[in-house]
Scaffold this active site. Structure first.
Site, PDB file in Angstrom:
ATOM      1  N   LYS A   1      49.026  13.941 -25.238  1.00  0.00           N
ATOM      2  CA  LYS A   1      49.297  13.455 -26.607  1.00  0.00           C
ATOM      3  C   LYS A   1      50.140  12.168 -26.631  1.00  0.00           C
ATOM      4  CE  LYS A   1      48.951  17.996 -28.783  1.00  0.00           C
ATOM      5  NZ  LYS A   1      49.592  18.991 -29.660  1.00  0.00           N
TER       6      LYS A   1
ATOM      7  N   ASP B   1      49.570  18.112 -36.296  1.00  0.00           N
ATOM      8  CA  ASP B   1      50.242  19.377 -35.952  1.00  0.00           C
ATOM      9  C   ASP B   1      51.249  19.812 -37.018  1.00  0.00           C
ATOM     10  OD1 ASP B   1      48.920  19.822 -33.536  1.00  0.00           O
ATOM     11  OD2 ASP B   1      50.337  18.586 -32.413  1.00  0.00           O
TER      12      ASP B   1
ATOM     13  N   GLY C   1      58.866  17.802 -27.723  1.00  0.00           N
ATOM     14  CA  GLY C   1      57.826  17.134 -28.484  1.00  0.00           C
ATOM     15  C   GLY C   1      57.309  17.975 -29.645  1.00  0.00           C
TER      16      GLY C   1
ATOM     17  N   ARG D   1      68.705  24.830 -26.131  1.00  0.00           N
ATOM     18  CA  ARG D   1      69.418  25.264 -24.933  1.00  0.00           C
ATOM     19  C   ARG D   1      70.274  24.115 -24.408  1.00  0.00           C
ATOM     20  NH1 ARG D   1      65.406  27.241 -20.334  1.00  0.00           N
ATOM     21  NH2 ARG D   1      64.808  25.049 -20.502  1.00  0.00           N
TER      22      ARG D   1
ATOM     23  N   ARG E   1      69.963  17.234 -25.999  1.00  0.00           N
ATOM     24  CA  ARG E   1      68.592  16.892 -26.409  1.00  0.00           C
ATOM     25  C   ARG E   1      68.417  17.060 -27.912  1.00  0.00           C
ATOM     26  NH1 ARG E   1      63.362  19.318 -23.462  1.00  0.00           N
ATOM     27  NH2 ARG E   1      62.086  17.565 -24.120  1.00  0.00           N
TER      28      ARG E   1
ATOM     29  N   TYR F   1      50.795  29.688 -29.543  1.00  0.00           N
ATOM     30  CA  TYR F   1      49.823  30.722 -29.854  1.00  0.00           C
ATOM     31  C   TYR F   1      49.231  31.299 -28.574  1.00  0.00           C
ATOM     32  CZ  TYR F   1      45.595  32.995 -31.258  1.00  0.00           C
ATOM     33  OH  TYR F   1      44.607  33.926 -31.417  1.00  0.00           O
TER      34      TYR F   1
ATOM     35  N   GLY G   1      51.416  31.455 -33.908  1.00  0.00           N
ATOM     36  CA  GLY G   1      50.817  30.148 -34.222  1.00  0.00           C
ATOM     37  C   GLY G   1      49.355  29.988 -34.567  1.00  0.00           C
TER      38      GLY G   1
END
Ligand code: ATR
Length: 262
Positions: free
Chosen positions: A66, A102, A129, A151, A155, A216, A236
């Site tokens: 992507k 998405d 992402g 976590r 980030r 999913y 999902g």
């Protein structure tokens, strides 16, 4: 001749996109053929060029291409620019266009569940992402406050700093997974934990009313915990259908009804 479409990824055998697009085509009376294409890890760009040179109309892009698809496009939608990733490609006036459906797929899947997004207190777990791709459509759907818990705290902080200017109407906050507490209307799991078979442990200090798992097809400890707490939850599939409908709409100008395919 049927209009030609394809999904390109590596691996690709698991993709349900052909089945979904053929179902939409049947429902809307459009004559198309949608195939799976495996691209070598170093051969994504040539696969795209080859497909369009053979009069292909549209390509869906999946893992791990992507970001490469994003980099190839000379025309991008606003939501693709913010996501920095593209899952839908087409040619127009000799230029490669890219979009990312998405996030809208997630919004439409949540709406189809009749869960309220407007002014919802939202928690997204994960700062990769997958999270980047859904923030803008969620804010456009009326979400005003999003906590991003990860976590690795740094980030999440970086993502908030990157995206804040793109969604000035919303408040974005970063938090570490262990420090997570409070009450949320909706928690979205955007980590890859279930894909790699890892457990995602939610702190007891966290409470929530709805739970959505973006990944999913794999057992999800996040969903198990939601069920144990008797919180309504969804995995999902709706998002998968939603992103496919949005791509179908871009290419064919007809929008199938999500609830018909759940
Ligand atoms: P994607 O593009 O699917 O978002 P990614 O960029 O690799 O993939 O990001 C994966 C996300 O899942 C990250 O937020 C990661 O947390 P870190 O940034 O701390 O690595 C998160 N993640 C993966 N496995 C996890 C686990 N077992 N517990 C918690 N978070 C996890």
């Amino acid at each position: 001749m049927s209009k030609q479409f394809a999904v390109i990824g590596n691996p690709i055998e698991h993709s349900r996109s052909p089945e979904l697009h053929h179902a939409f085509a049947k429902k809307t009376g459009i004559d198309l053929n949608y195939s799976r294409r495996l691209a070598p890890l170093d051969g994504f760009e040539s696969s795209v060029h080859e497909f369009f040179s053979q009069n292909g109309v549209g390509i869906n892009v999946t893992v791990p291409f992507k970001e490469q698809a994003f980099a190839m496009c000379t025309q991008l939608t606003e939501r693709a620019k913010i996501a920095k990733a593209v899952n839908t490609l087409w040619m127009e006036n000799g230029e490669l266009h890219g979009d990312n459906t998405d996030g809208q797929g997630l919004v439409d899947a949540i709406k189809a569940l009749d869960w309220d997004l407007k002014d919802a207190d939202l928690l997204i777990i994960g700062a990769g992402g997958a999270t980047r791709g859904v923030i803008y459509p969620l804010v456009k759907a009326g979400v005003k406050k999003i906590v991003i818990a990860n976590r690795t705290l740094a980030r999440a902080e970086q993502l908030v700093a990157d995206l804040a200017d793109s969604v000035p109407e919303a408040q974005l906050m970063a938090c570490s997974l262990t420090a997570l507490q409070g009450q949320f209307d909706l928690v979205i799991n955007a980590t890859s934990a279930s894909l790699s078979g890892d457990a995602l442990i939610l702190p007891e200090t966290l409470t929530f009313n709805h739970a959505y798992e973006m990944a999913y097809g794999k057992a999800s400890s996040f969903i198990e915990q939601a069920k144990a707490r008797q919180v309504p939850s969804s995995e999902g599939f709706g998002m998968l259908v939603g992103q496919a409908i949005e791509a179908f709409y871009i290419w064919n100008g007809v929008r199938p009804n999500l609830k018909d395919f759940l």
